[in-house]
Design a protein around this motif. Sequence first.
Motif, PDB file in Angstrom:
ATOM      1  N   PHE A  64      89.107  65.699 120.392  1.00  0.00           N
ATOM      2  CA  PHE A  64      90.540  65.391 120.459  1.00  0.00           C
ATOM      3  C   PHE A  64      90.805  63.998 119.915  1.00  0.00           C
ATOM      4  O   PHE A  64      90.036  63.064 120.115  1.00  0.00           O
ATOM      5  CB  PHE A  64      91.044  65.412 121.912  1.00  0.00           C
ATOM      6  CG  PHE A  64      91.154  66.789 122.511  1.00  0.00           C
ATOM      7  CD1 PHE A  64      90.963  67.944 121.774  1.00  0.00           C
ATOM      8  CD2 PHE A  64      91.473  66.934 123.859  1.00  0.00           C
ATOM      9  CE1 PHE A  64      91.075  69.190 122.340  1.00  0.00           C
ATOM     10  CE2 PHE A  64      91.588  68.180 124.438  1.00  0.00           C
ATOM     11  CZ  PHE A  64      91.379  69.310 123.677  1.00  0.00           C
ATOM     12  N   THR A  65      91.928  63.874 119.277  1.00  0.00           N
ATOM     13  CA  THR A  65      92.382  62.541 118.892  1.00  0.00           C
ATOM     14  C   THR A  65      93.127  61.954 120.085  1.00  0.00           C
ATOM     15  O   THR A  65      93.425  62.654 121.050  1.00  0.00           O
ATOM     16  CB  THR A  65      93.331  62.626 117.673  1.00  0.00           C
ATOM     17  OG1 THR A  65      94.468  63.393 118.033  1.00  0.00           O
ATOM     18  CG2 THR A  65      92.632  63.247 116.468  1.00  0.00           C
ATOM     19  N   LYS A  66      93.448  60.660 120.010  1.00  0.00           N
ATOM     20  CA  LYS A  66      94.156  60.025 121.128  1.00  0.00           C
ATOM     21  C   LYS A  66      95.503  60.693 121.384  1.00  0.00           C
ATOM     22  O   LYS A  66      95.944  60.782 122.521  1.00  0.00           O
ATOM     23  CB  LYS A  66      94.375  58.530 120.846  1.00  0.00           C
ATOM     24  CG  LYS A  66      93.196  57.681 121.154  1.00  0.00           C
ATOM     25  CD  LYS A  66      93.567  56.214 121.055  1.00  0.00           C
ATOM     26  CE  LYS A  66      92.402  55.368 121.505  1.00  0.00           C
ATOM     27  NZ  LYS A  66      92.735  53.953 121.485  1.00  0.00           N
ATOM     28  N   GLU A  67      96.165  61.171 120.345  1.00  0.00           N
ATOM     29  CA  GLU A  67      97.468  61.804 120.489  1.00  0.00           C
ATOM     30  C   GLU A  67      97.371  63.151 121.220  1.00  0.00           C
ATOM     31  O   GLU A  67      98.298  63.579 121.890  1.00  0.00           O
ATOM     32  CB  GLU A  67      98.141  62.017 119.118  1.00  0.00           C
ATOM     33  CG  GLU A  67      98.510  60.745 118.384  1.00  0.00           C
ATOM     34  CD  GLU A  67      97.331  60.141 117.627  1.00  0.00           C
ATOM     35  OE1 GLU A  67      96.406  60.877 117.236  1.00  0.00           O
ATOM     36  OE2 GLU A  67      97.330  58.916 117.454  1.00  0.00           O
ATOM     37  N   LYS A  68      96.251  63.833 121.088  1.00  0.00           N
ATOM     38  CA  LYS A  68      96.088  65.166 121.678  1.00  0.00           C
ATOM     39  C   LYS A  68      95.533  65.123 123.103  1.00  0.00           C
ATOM     40  O   LYS A  68      95.391  66.165 123.735  1.00  0.00           O
ATOM     41  CB  LYS A  68      95.191  66.031 120.792  1.00  0.00           C
ATOM     42  CG  LYS A  68      95.849  66.376 119.474  1.00  0.00           C
ATOM     43  CD  LYS A  68      95.015  67.331 118.669  1.00  0.00           C
ATOM     44  CE  LYS A  68      95.697  67.629 117.350  1.00  0.00           C
ATOM     45  NZ  LYS A  68      94.884  68.483 116.512  1.00  0.00           N
ATOM     46  N   PHE A  69      95.229  63.933 123.598  1.00  0.00           N
ATOM     47  CA  PHE A  69      94.719  63.823 124.972  1.00  0.00           C
ATOM     48  C   PHE A  69      95.787  64.190 126.006  1.00  0.00           C
ATOM     49  O   PHE A  69      95.480  64.566 127.119  1.00  0.00           O
ATOM     50  CB  PHE A  69      94.174  62.421 125.246  1.00  0.00           C
ATOM     51  CG  PHE A  69      92.692  62.403 125.444  1.00  0.00           C
ATOM     52  CD1 PHE A  69      92.159  62.486 126.725  1.00  0.00           C
ATOM     53  CD2 PHE A  69      91.834  62.351 124.364  1.00  0.00           C
ATOM     54  CE1 PHE A  69      90.793  62.489 126.916  1.00  0.00           C
ATOM     55  CE2 PHE A  69      90.469  62.355 124.539  1.00  0.00           C
ATOM     56  CZ  PHE A  69      89.945  62.433 125.825  1.00  0.00           C
TER      57      PHE A  69
END
Length: 176
Positions: A58-63
Motif C-alpha cells: 500500500f502507498t501512504k494514501e491507501k492506508f
Amino acid sequence: MSEEKVIVLQPKRQDFEEIYFNGNQGSLLFSSSTKGKMVTTLVVGLILIIMFVFKDDFTKEKFGILYFVSFLFLLCAVFLSVSINKVSRWKKQVNSYLTKLENCKVYEITFDQNFFTVNIDDEKETSEWKDFQYFDSNEKYIALEGKYSYMFPKKSMSERDYTLLKQTLKKNIKEQ
C-alpha cells in the motif's frame, strides 16, 4: 361456551425444547438472529487479514482503506456481540422456564367465554380474550401472543384437548 373448560397439560421438557430450540435457535453463533452477523463479521475479518498480508504494497494514501476496514470489522464484532448477548439471555430465560415446568405439579389451562387462565403450580395468569393479539397453530404447537405469551406443545395434551383449544382460540382470537 358459558361453562368453564379445563385442559390439563403433561409438560415434558423435551417436548418444549424441540420447539424452542428448533433450527439452531439456541446456537449463539448460528441462530437465525446471529447467523448473518456472524457471516458478515467473518467475511470482513478475512478481508482485513488479506489486507494486513499485503499492507506493505500500500502507498501512504491507501492506508486509509486499512483503517476503514478495521473500523468495519470492529463495528461488525460489536453488532455480533450484542446479538449473541440477546440469544444468550433468551436461552437462559427459556431454560429457567423449562426447569420450572419440569418441576411443576399442576399445569392447567382454564377458559370460558370471557377469560383465559394459565395455572402453573397455583401461579395463575389470567387474561381477557381481547388481551391477545393473535395466535398461531400447527402440527407441533399452539402459540399465543398478547398480554402474556404462551406456547403449548401438542404432545403435552390429548388430541381432543388440542382440538378444543385450537377451535376456542380460532373463535376468540384472529389467527396469524
